[in-house]
Design an enzyme around this catalytic site. Structure first.
Site, short mmCIF file in Angstrom:
data_model
loop_
_atom_site.label_atom_id
_atom_site.label_comp_id
_atom_site.label_asym_id
_atom_site.label_seq_id
_atom_site.Cartn_x
_atom_site.Cartn_y
_atom_site.Cartn_z
CE LYS A 177 3.41 -14.47 -2.74
NZ LYS A 177 1.97 -14.30 -2.54
CB CYS A 286 3.54 1.95 -6.55
SG CYS A 286 3.66 1.58 -8.31
P1 NDP Z 1 3.74 -6.67 0.02
O1 NDP Z 1 5.15 -6.28 0.09
O2 NDP Z 1 3.02 -6.98 1.27
O3 NDP Z 1 3.55 -7.96 -0.90
C1 NDP Z 1 4.05 -8.04 -2.22
C2 NDP Z 1 4.19 -9.50 -2.59
O4 NDP Z 1 5.21 -10.09 -1.79
C3 NDP Z 1 2.93 -10.31 -2.32
O5 NDP Z 1 2.78 -11.30 -3.32
C4 NDP Z 1 3.24 -10.92 -0.97
O6 NDP Z 1 2.48 -12.05 -0.72
C5 NDP Z 1 4.71 -11.23 -1.13
N1 NDP Z 1 5.44 -11.43 0.11
C6 NDP Z 1 5.09 -11.10 1.39
N2 NDP Z 1 6.05 -11.48 2.26
C7 NDP Z 1 7.05 -12.06 1.53
C8 NDP Z 1 8.31 -12.63 1.84
N3 NDP Z 1 8.75 -12.71 3.10
N4 NDP Z 1 9.07 -13.11 0.83
C9 NDP Z 1 8.65 -13.02 -0.45
N5 NDP Z 1 7.45 -12.51 -0.81
C10 NDP Z 1 6.66 -12.02 0.16
O7 NDP Z 1 3.02 -5.53 -0.81
P2 NDP Z 1 1.47 -5.35 -1.05
O8 NDP Z 1 0.93 -6.57 -1.73
O9 NDP Z 1 0.85 -4.88 0.22
O10 NDP Z 1 1.47 -4.18 -2.14
C11 NDP Z 1 1.53 -2.85 -1.82
C12 NDP Z 1 2.93 -2.32 -1.90
O11 NDP Z 1 3.47 -2.53 -3.21
C13 NDP Z 1 3.01 -0.83 -1.68
O12 NDP Z 1 4.09 -0.53 -0.84
C14 NDP Z 1 3.28 -0.27 -3.09
O13 NDP Z 1 3.92 0.96 -3.09
C15 NDP Z 1 4.10 -1.35 -3.67
N6 NDP Z 1 4.07 -1.27 -5.12
C16 NDP Z 1 5.19 -0.85 -5.80
C17 NDP Z 1 5.16 -0.71 -7.17
C18 NDP Z 1 6.38 -0.27 -7.93
O14 NDP Z 1 6.39 -0.44 -9.15
N7 NDP Z 1 7.40 0.27 -7.30
C19 NDP Z 1 3.94 -0.99 -7.94
C20 NDP Z 1 2.84 -1.43 -7.13
C21 NDP Z 1 2.91 -1.58 -5.77
P3 NDP Z 1 1.03 -11.97 0.05
O15 NDP Z 1 0.39 -10.71 -0.30
O16 NDP Z 1 0.33 -13.14 -0.54
O17 NDP Z 1 1.37 -12.08 1.49
#
Ligand code: NDP
Length: 485
Positions: A177, A286
Site C-alpha cells: 500500500k 526521514c
Molecule cells: P504516515 O505515518 O502518515 O503514513 C505512512 C503510511 O501509513 C501511508 O501509506 C499511510 O497511508 C499509512 N497509514 C496511515 N494510517 C494507517 C493505519 N492506521 N494503519 C496502517 N497504515 C496507515 O506517514 P507519512 O506518509 O506522513 O510519511 C512521513 C513520515 O514517514 C515521517 O514521520 C517520516 O519521518 C517517516 N519516514 C520514516 C522513514 C524511515 O526510514 N524511518 C523514511 C521515510 C519517512 P495514507 O498516507 O494513504 O493515509
C-alpha cells in the site's frame, strides 16, 4: 508503457481492477495544487481479494529456485531503468520533488533495490551447529508467507521497492500500500511487473487511505508480517493492531536528527553537506538533519556561510531543470511547516533565512504548496521546535561548547534515527559515534548508503532493521532442524 493514467486502479492477481466500492480520491499535483488523476479509494474487500490472490500465488513462488526469483527481479530492475525518465517525471509530478532529484536519486535507487536483493538472495548462507557425538543442527530460512508493505509519500518508489524487493526475493507474496498522496509510480511498477512476467498474485498493490486500506492490512489474520515506514504515531497504531495477532512487524518511523559540526571540521565540506542534509527533497527525508549544532568558535562563521549557501537554492517548478527546491507534498504538510515556523517565532527563535513561501514560481505553480528553505537560530534546545518532527525545509542552528554537552543535546529527543558528525579528529569521531543514540551515524558525510548495512532507528524512530541480511532475515522464518548422529 502508459504513464499518468487518469484513474489509478488496484493491481490484484496480475490485473488492474476497480476498487470494490467503485470510489476514487483525487490525486493532486503538489506544484499546482490541482487534481491531475484519481486513485482507487479501496477498503477491506479489496484487501481480502489481494490476500486471496497472494495466497494462491504463494506455493509456486516460494518453491521456485532462488535463481528464478532473482532473474525476475533483475528483469523488473532493467525495465524500470529502461523507463527511468518516465518514472522520474511521474514521481516529480506526484510528489512535487525536483525532477532532477527523482532522476538522480529516487528512480536509480529503486533500480538498485531490485538488483541488490536479486543478487543478495543468491549469496545467503545457512548456519550449522554441531553437537559433538550427539547431533547436528542446521537453520532453514523459509519465506514467511503473505507480507504487508506500507510506505509513505516522501520517497515513494524508493521506499516501496526497498520492501518489495527483499520480500519477493525471499519467496514471499505481497500486498503493498503506497501513500494515497503519491500512488503513481507504484501503479507504473505494476505495469512493469506485468511486462516482466511476474506471476499473478505475487505482488498486489491496493491503493487508498491508511485508515481504510492500511488498517485492513495490519489487522488481516492472513498477513503475518508487516513492514511499515511512516510516522511514529501511525507506527504505534500498526504495532497495536499487529500485537494481538503476534505479527512480525518492522517499523521505520520518524526522526529529529542531529547534525554536529565541530570547530576542527572541514567547514567547506560541512556547509555543503549540511545544506544538502537540511533541504534535500524540501527537508522531507526521514534522514534530514533538522537540528544543527555548531561548536562556538565557528558558530558565527558557519551560520553566515550556511545561510549564504542555502539562500542560493532555487525554489521553482519541480519540472524545471534549474530547480533545487520543489513543492511540499500537500496542503496539510505545508500547514504543518507554517505552524512550526510560527511556533519558533513564539518560542523566541530568530529567522535567519526564509520563514515564508517564495514570492513567485511561475503561472502554472501559483496555487502550489511551496515554502522557502528556513533557518532558525536562538532557540533553546528543549523547545518544541527542537523536539518535534517537522518534516519540511526548516532547520534550527544552536551553538555548543563541549563534546559531552552536544552529545546530550543530540540524545535529548524521543527519536533516534540518524545523525551526522563533522570533525577532522578521528578519535573524537569514534567517541561521539559510540555515544549517540541513533541507528546510523555519518561522519563527514550524509546519505551515503551501502545497501548491505543495517538500516533503522532507535527509541521512537522504530523497531527492527532493514537492509542486506537484516531484510532477508526479517522476511524469512528461521527453523532449526536437529539431526541425531
Ligand atoms: P504516515 O505515518 O502518515 O503514513 C505512512 C503510511 O501509513 C501511508 O501509506 C499511510 O497511508 C499509512 N497509514 C496511515 N494510517 C494507517 C493505519 N492506521 N494503519 C496502517 N497504515 C496507515 O506517514 P507519512 O506518509 O506522513 O510519511 C512521513 C513520515 O514517514 C515521517 O514521520 C517520516 O519521518 C517517516 N519516514 C520514516 C522513514 C524511515 O526510514 N524511518 C523514511 C521515510 C519517512 P495514507 O498516507 O494513504 O493515509
Amino acid at each position: 508503457m502508459q504513464t499518468s493514467p487518469t484513474q489509478i486502479k488496484n493491481f490484484i492477481d496480475g490485473q488492474f481492477v476497480e476498487p470494490a466500492g467503485g470510489k476514487y480520491i483525487d490525486n493532486i499535483e503538489p506544484a499546482t495544487g490541482k487534481p491531475y488523476s484519481q486513485v482507487a479509494d479501496s477498503g477491506q474487500e479489496d484487501v481480502d481479494r489481494a490476500v486471496a490472490a497472494a495466497e494462491k500465488a504463494f506455493p509456486d513462488w516460494s518453491q521456485k529456485p532462488a535463481t528464478e526469483r532473482s532473474q525476475m527481479l533483475l528483469r523488473i530492475a532493467d525495465l524500470i531503468e529502461r523507463d527511468l525518465e518516465k518514472f522520474a517525471r511521474a514521481e516529480s509530478i506526484d510528489t512535487g520533488k525536483p525532477l532532477s532529484l527523482a532522476r538522480s536519486l529516487d528512480i536509480p535507487r529503486a533500480v538498485s533495490n531490485f538488483r541488490f536483493f536479486a543478487t543478495a538472495v543468491l549469496h545467503t548462507e545457512n548456519e550449522a551447529h554441531i553437537m559433538d557425538g550427539v547431533a547436528f543442527n542446521y537453520t532453514l530460512r523459509q519465506p514467511r508467507g503473505i507480507v504487508g508493505l506500507i510506505s509513505p509519500w516522501n520517497l515513494p518508489l524508493y521506499l516501496l521497492s526497498w520492501k518489495i524487493a527483499p520480500a519477493l526475493a525471499a519467496g514471499n507474496t505481497a500486498i503493498a500500500k503506497p501513500s494515497e498522496l503519491t500512488p503513481m509510480t507504484a501503479y507504473m511498477l505494476c505495469e512493469v511487473c506485468a511486462e516482466a512476467g511476474l506471476p499473478n498474485g505475487v505482488l498486489n498493490v491496493v491503493h487508498g487511505t491508511g485508515p481504510n486500506v492500511g488498517s485492513a492490512i495490519t489487522a488481516h489474520p492472513k498477513i503475518g508480517t508487516i513492514s511499515f515506514t511512516g510516522g511514529t504515531v501511525t507506527g504505534r497504531k500498526v504495532a497495536e493492531a499487529g500485537a494481538p495477532l503476534f505479527k512480525k512487524i518492522s517499523l521505520e518511523l520518524g526522526g529529529k536528527n542531529p547534525n554536529i559540526i565541530f570547530a576542527d571540521a572541514d567547514l567547506d565540506a560541512a556547509i555543503a553537506g549540511s545544506v544538502r542534509s537540511s533541504f534535500a527533497n524540501q527537508g522531507q527525508v526521514c534522514l534530514c538533519g533538522s537540528r544543527v549544532f555548531v561548536e562556538r568558535p565557528v558558530y558565527r562563521e558557519f551560520v553566515d556561510r550556511f545561510v549564504a549557501a542555502a539562500s542560493k537554492l532555487k525554489s521553482g517548478d519541480p519540472l524545471e531543470p534549474t530547480t533545487d527546491q520543489g513543492a511540499i507534498v500537500s496542503q496539510t504538510q505545508l500547514d504543518k511547516v507554517k505552524f512550526y515556523v510560527d511556533l519558533a517565532r513564539k518560542e523566541g527563535g530568530k529567522i535567519a533565512l526564509g520563514g515564508a513561501p517564495p514570492k513567485s514560481i511561475n503561472e502554472r505553480c501559483t496555487a502550489g504548496y511551496f515554502f522557502s528553505p528556513t533557518v532558525i537560530t536562538d532557540l533553546p534546545v528543549s523547545c518544541r521546535v527542537n523536539r518535534e518532527e517537522i518534516f519540511g525545509p526548516v532547520i534550527t542552528i544552536t551553538p555548543f561548547d563541549q563534546e559531552e554537552e552536544v552529545i546530550s543535546y543530540a540524545n535529548d529527543t524521543e527519536y533516534g534515527l540518524a545523525s551526522s558528525v563533522w570533525t577532522q579528529n578521528l578519535n573524537r569521531a569514534h567517541r561521539v559515534a559510540e555515544k549517540i543514540h541513533t541507528g546510523t551515524v555519518w561522519v563527514n558525510c550524509w546519505l551515503v548508503r551501502d545497501l548491505r548495512v543495517p538500516f533503522g532507528g532507535m527509541k521512537q524512530s522504530g523497531v527492527g532493521r532493514e537492509g542486506g541480511n537484516e531484510a532477508l532475515r526479517f522476511f524469512t522464518e528461521p527453523k532449526n532442524v536437529c539431526i541425531a548422529k
